[in-house]
Design a protein around this motif. Structure first.
Motif, PDB file in Angstrom:
ATOM      1  N   ASP A 178       0.840  -1.192   0.000  1.00  0.00           N
ATOM      2  CA  ASP A 178       0.000   0.000   0.000  1.00  0.00           C
ATOM      3  C   ASP A 178       0.878   1.246   0.000  1.00  0.00           C
ATOM      4  O   ASP A 178       2.019   1.223   0.483  1.00  0.00           O
ATOM      5  CB  ASP A 178      -0.898   0.025   1.244  1.00  0.00           C
ATOM      6  N   LEU A 179       0.330   2.334  -0.531  1.00  0.00           N
ATOM      7  CA  LEU A 179       0.990   3.639  -0.488  1.00  0.00           C
ATOM      8  C   LEU A 179       0.199   4.569   0.430  1.00  0.00           C
ATOM      9  O   LEU A 179      -1.041   4.531   0.453  1.00  0.00           O
ATOM     10  CB  LEU A 179       1.068   4.251  -1.884  1.00  0.00           C
ATOM     11  N   ASN A 180       0.927   5.398   1.183  1.00  0.00           N
ATOM     12  CA  ASN A 180       0.242   6.376   2.023  1.00  0.00           C
ATOM     13  C   ASN A 180      -0.080   7.635   1.200  1.00  0.00           C
ATOM     14  O   ASN A 180       0.212   7.691  -0.003  1.00  0.00           O
ATOM     15  CB  ASN A 180       1.062   6.702   3.273  1.00  0.00           C
ATOM     16  N   ARG A 181      -0.653   8.639   1.830  1.00  0.00           N
ATOM     17  CA  ARG A 181      -1.069   9.842   1.106  1.00  0.00           C
ATOM     18  C   ARG A 181       0.105  10.586   0.470  1.00  0.00           C
ATOM     19  O   ARG A 181      -0.052  11.290  -0.527  1.00  0.00           O
ATOM     20  CB  ARG A 181      -1.831  10.771   2.053  1.00  0.00           C
ATOM     21  N   ALA A 182       1.292  10.411   1.052  1.00  0.00           N
ATOM     22  CA  ALA A 182       2.476  11.075   0.501  1.00  0.00           C
ATOM     23  C   ALA A 182       3.085  10.293  -0.660  1.00  0.00           C
ATOM     24  O   ALA A 182       4.051  10.745  -1.281  1.00  0.00           O
ATOM     25  CB  ALA A 182       3.521  11.261   1.603  1.00  0.00           C
ATOM     26  N   GLY A 183       2.505   9.125  -0.947  1.00  0.00           N
ATOM     27  CA  GLY A 183       3.022   8.311  -2.047  1.00  0.00           C
ATOM     28  C   GLY A 183       4.156   7.400  -1.647  1.00  0.00           C
ATOM     29  O   GLY A 183       4.836   6.830  -2.510  1.00  0.00           O
ATOM     30  N   ASP A 184       4.374   7.217  -0.350  1.00  0.00           N
ATOM     31  CA  ASP A 184       5.446   6.344   0.122  1.00  0.00           C
ATOM     32  C   ASP A 184       4.876   4.963   0.432  1.00  0.00           C
ATOM     33  O   ASP A 184       3.680   4.811   0.747  1.00  0.00           O
ATOM     34  CB  ASP A 184       6.098   6.932   1.377  1.00  0.00           C
ATOM     35  N   VAL A 185       5.737   3.954   0.360  1.00  0.00           N
ATOM     36  CA  VAL A 185       5.335   2.587   0.645  1.00  0.00           C
ATOM     37  C   VAL A 185       5.106   2.422   2.147  1.00  0.00           C
ATOM     38  O   VAL A 185       5.928   2.838   2.963  1.00  0.00           O
ATOM     39  CB  VAL A 185       6.413   1.585   0.175  1.00  0.00           C
ATOM     40  N   VAL A 186       3.985   1.814   2.498  1.00  0.00           N
ATOM     41  CA  VAL A 186       3.724   1.459   3.892  1.00  0.00           C
ATOM     42  C   VAL A 186       4.402   0.117   4.134  1.00  0.00           C
ATOM     43  O   VAL A 186       3.926  -0.929   3.677  1.00  0.00           O
ATOM     44  CB  VAL A 186       2.215   1.369   4.181  1.00  0.00           C
ATOM     45  N   ARG A 187       5.558   0.128   4.776  1.00  0.00           N
ATOM     46  CA  ARG A 187       6.392  -1.074   4.887  1.00  0.00           C
ATOM     47  C   ARG A 187       5.633  -2.260   5.492  1.00  0.00           C
ATOM     48  O   ARG A 187       5.864  -3.409   5.115  1.00  0.00           O
ATOM     49  CB  ARG A 187       7.631  -0.779   5.732  1.00  0.00           C
ATOM     50  N   SER A 188       4.756  -1.981   6.451  1.00  0.00           N
ATOM     51  CA  SER A 188       4.055  -3.076   7.127  1.00  0.00           C
ATOM     52  C   SER A 188       3.096  -3.811   6.205  1.00  0.00           C
ATOM     53  O   SER A 188       2.647  -4.919   6.517  1.00  0.00           O
ATOM     54  CB  SER A 188       3.294  -2.544   8.343  1.00  0.00           C
TER      55      SER A 188
END
Length: 345
Positions: A178-188
């Motif tokens: 999944d990606l967060n709102r900032a476009g970064d990968v949610v590692r978990s």
């Protein structure tokens, strides 16, 4: 992606492989050792397109001699450089695709994290995966032919996945995150699922047609008779540590090097003409160019400047050996084992 390929593809400088991968929708690939088998100019031609400079347009661990003008830099500073460049451009989800892999065959695989993050992963790839800048979310590796899905801790202490699939399309790794709102990968949320490719998968008509087209174009070379043998000579498929094919290839290379005075080593420690090796004596050794340039860890060979021959490839040596020493009425038998004495395993 290219190099180290079957005759069907290698005969046409791996253009059949590129054709197939383009039809499959491949978007990006890392560069590995085999991509340099024919040198950097040929790799550039594969990337940009165009006809082969000698053969023209087809109808439809790197040999040091091929990369003398190519610089290879340490991976970690390069990763950091381009990671920062991507960050400046606003790219937050970053994946490293690298042709580096696990150092010991099968060491990782299932249970890679038993005993701690990446406990069974070793070699250079583990160092890269652990030390690459924290902005890198995931590492997709290669080279070692065997699959693994491992986790390591990055320099910031965050979980980072490192994977590779099996060679020759035997499997692929299904990566989801999944990606967060900032476009970064949610590692978990990063999940890697090993997907084997069954051999009984239904043939895809378009791909089957492509393969058969190139197979038909290679038939003349593939079906050319160059010699006769009494039985199969397995190499990698052999159950013996001293393979029949390896011994036969060694004989072929020695025969090719005979004009320069080369000979093969004898068993019982290492003896030549029945006498043990002497550090004060100069010897001539017949070997292929890859090893002669220090490949596969034979670095001392790469330091030797006094060389003779080099015009005959290992394939040429094998074909000549078969053509000149065998016939339908006098086929070659697989070499008997016993040349190598294994004192420890």
């Amino acid at each position: 992606m290219i190099g180290g390929s079957p005759l069907l593809s290698a005969l046409f400088h791996d253009e059949p492989t590129i054709d197939a991968l383009e039809r499959l929708g491949l978007g990006v690939s890392s560069v590995g050792n085999h991509e340099f088998d024919e040198g950097p100019a040929e790799l550039r031609r594969i990337v940009d397109g165009g006809c082969h400079p000698e053969d023209g347009c087809s109808p439809g661990a790197i040999n040091a001699a091929m990369i003398r003008d190519v610089e290879f830099h340490d991976e970690l500073p390069v990763i950091e450089r381009y990671s920062r460049e991507l960050t400046r451009q606003g790219v937050r989800a970053q994946v490293v695709l690298i042709h580096e892999g696990e150092s010991v065959k099968g060491q990782a695989g299932a249970g890679c994290d038993d005993g701690g993050p990446g406990a069974k992963l070793g070699g250079r790839i583990k160092e890269i995966a652990e030390r690459a800048v924290p902005a890198v979310d995931l590492v997709v590796s290669g080279h070692s032919h065997f699959s693994y899905e491992c986790t390591v801790n990055d320099p910031a202490g965050h979980r980072r996945l490192v994977t590779r699939a099996d060679s020759f399309g035997r499997s692929f790794t299904d990566l989801r995150f999944d990606l967060n709102r900032a476009g970064d990968v949610v590692r978990s949320t990063v999940r890697a699922t090993f997907r084997p490719v069954p051999v009984d998968t239904a043939r895809q008509p378009a791909m089957a047609e492509l393969v058969e087209t190139w197979r038909a174009r290679s038939e003349d070379v593939a079906n050319r008779v160059v010699g006769h043998i009494t039985a199969d000579m397995p190499g990698r498929g052999s159950t013996l540590p001293e393979t029949p094919l390896g011994s036969f290839l060694a004989d072929a290379q020695v025969a090719a090097g005979k004009p320069q005075g080369a000979d093969r080593l004898l068993a019982d420690t290492v003896r030549i003409d029945g006498r043990p090796l002497s550090p004060d004596t100069t010897y001539k050794v017949a070997l292929n160019e890859f090893l002669a340039n220090g490949g596969n860890g034979f670095t001392v060979f790469g330091d030797i400047t006094a060389r003779e021959g080099g015009e005959v490839t290992d394939l040429d040596a094998l074909v000549t050996r078969l053509e000149t020493t065998t016939s339908a009425t006098s086929p070659a038998a697989p070499p008997a084992p016993g040349r190598i004495t294994f004192v420890a395993r």
